[in-house]
Design an enzyme around this catalytic site. Structure first.
Site, PDB file in Angstrom:
ATOM      1  N   ASN A 175      19.049  87.874  63.649  1.00  0.00           N
ATOM      2  CA  ASN A 175      17.877  88.235  64.458  1.00  0.00           C
ATOM      3  C   ASN A 175      17.576  89.723  64.391  1.00  0.00           C
ATOM      4  O   ASN A 175      18.484  90.550  64.298  1.00  0.00           O
ATOM      5  CB  ASN A 175      18.092  87.809  65.912  1.00  0.00           C
ATOM      6  N   SER A 215      18.871  77.458  61.452  1.00  0.00           N
ATOM      7  CA  SER A 215      18.640  76.276  60.614  1.00  0.00           C
ATOM      8  C   SER A 215      19.576  76.256  59.418  1.00  0.00           C
ATOM      9  O   SER A 215      19.621  75.270  58.687  1.00  0.00           O
ATOM     10  CB  SER A 215      17.184  76.256  60.143  1.00  0.00           C
ATOM     11  N   HIS A 266      19.555  90.821  58.893  1.00  0.00           N
ATOM     12  CA  HIS A 266      18.147  90.896  58.455  1.00  0.00           C
ATOM     13  C   HIS A 266      17.424  92.109  59.034  1.00  0.00           C
ATOM     14  O   HIS A 266      16.198  92.100  59.160  1.00  0.00           O
ATOM     15  CB  HIS A 266      17.422  89.588  58.803  1.00  0.00           C
ATOM     16  N   ASN A 296      23.141  73.575  68.382  1.00  0.00           N
ATOM     17  CA  ASN A 296      21.753  73.465  67.938  1.00  0.00           C
ATOM     18  C   ASN A 296      21.213  72.127  68.436  1.00  0.00           C
ATOM     19  O   ASN A 296      21.898  71.117  68.309  1.00  0.00           O
ATOM     20  CB  ASN A 296      21.708  73.519  66.392  1.00  0.00           C
ATOM     21  N   ALA A 350      21.242  76.484  73.382  1.00  0.00           N
ATOM     22  CA  ALA A 350      22.317  77.467  73.482  1.00  0.00           C
ATOM     23  C   ALA A 350      22.520  77.958  74.917  1.00  0.00           C
ATOM     24  O   ALA A 350      23.658  78.156  75.353  1.00  0.00           O
ATOM     25  CB  ALA A 350      22.013  78.649  72.561  1.00  0.00           C
TER      26      ALA A 350
END
Ligand code: OAD
Ligand code: ZN
Length: 252
Positions: free
Chosen positions: A101, A196, A118, A220, A238
């Site tokens: 995130n 995912s 990322h 998930n 979560a």
């Protein structure tokens, strides 16, 4: 909430826990995921127009404006019960947060993040000389659909400032990747939360952790590519599952 009988004890006995997180961990804070049907960003926006170096070269104001919209959403959001449960576990054992995130909700819940694989919305930098840049103070007044905002210019060289995120086709930040690999070396438990498991190389992390002997627990609401590898698949949100499980571990 019911868990497999041996799971709370396994969590209680863990010495080093990795939380490998994706957009789903921030969903209950009101931050949209990427691939959920309807609400996911990639069902409403074209990644090729917004999340590639070519897109930024073609239309910097469109891309900068879209990231300002996302930054504004994070600035007005709060960490949820999942971020808080993860932060609280650090009082009991070593915790490494490895996140895909670009928000700061783990940090604002009190976690020290080991790797932002990322990149980060709050770390813009000059496209020419690489110097870190600053956002203007305050919450950007941008709306979802198509606010064009010209990017700021670099204080050092006058180059254009770009968002500090990893775009499609770019490599992951080496120091963050290295930190994640080091964490895998000593973790005995890995939670994969709200991802995912489709974007590589990040998606390799739980697989390698399992190969390295860590117990992999997935949280998930939906099945993912990781289901076959995870030792436990906890199907739920979560913000419900993690606080309940970590509480159960405390009394196990
Ligand atoms: P995705 O949008 O691909 O997946 C989000 C996952 O979260 C899905 O599997 C959902 O089922 C799950 N989810 C939704 N709500 C949840 C909740 N309340 N609790 C737990 N899980 C929930 O997001 P990522 O896997 O993070 O890359 O995507 C990976 C990368 O693809 C992102 O980092 C981004 C994107 O393109 C870059 O920007 C480079
Ligand atoms: Zn510069």
């Amino acid at each position: 909430m019911d868990f497999p009988a041996d799971l709370p004890t396994r969590v209680a006995r863990a010495r080093h826990v990795i939380f490998f997180t994706g957009a789903g961990v921030s969903a209950e804070s009101g931050i949209p995921t990427f691939r959920d049907a309807q609400s996911g960003l990639w069902s409403r926006f074209d990644a090729a127009e917004l999340a590639t170096p070519e897109a930024f070269a073609r239309d910097p104001a469109l891309v900068w404006g879209w990231y300002e919209w996302r930054r504004m959403k994070v600035l007005t959001a709060r960490p949820n019960a999942a971020h808080e449960a993860i932060a609280a576990l650090a009082a009991d054992c070593r915790v490494s947060v490895v996140t895909q995130n670009v928000d700061d909700l783990h940090e604002r819940a009190g976690s020290k993040v080991c790797a932002h694989l990322h990149g980060h919305l709050n770390r813009p930098r000059c496209i020419d000389c690489g110097s870190p840049a600053r956002h203007p103070a305050g919450i950007p007044a941008v709306v979802e659909d198509g606010a064009r905002i010209p990017p700021p210019t670099c204080m050092k060289c006058g180059g254009m400032v770009r968002p500090g995120v990893v775009w499609f086709g770019e490599s992951l930040p080496p120091a963050d990747w290295q930190a994640a690999m080091e964490a895998i070396g000593s973790a005995d438990l890995l939670f994969s939360v709200g991802t995912s498991s489709l974007v590589w190389p990040a998606a390799e992390i739980p697989v390698w952790a399992a190969q390295h002997g860590a117990c992999v627990v997935q949280v998930n609401p939906q099945p993912t590519a990781l289901d076959e590898i995870a030792a436990y698949n906890l199907h739920g949100a979560a913000g419900c599952v993690l606080p309940a499980l970590l509480m159960a571990a405390r009394t196990a």
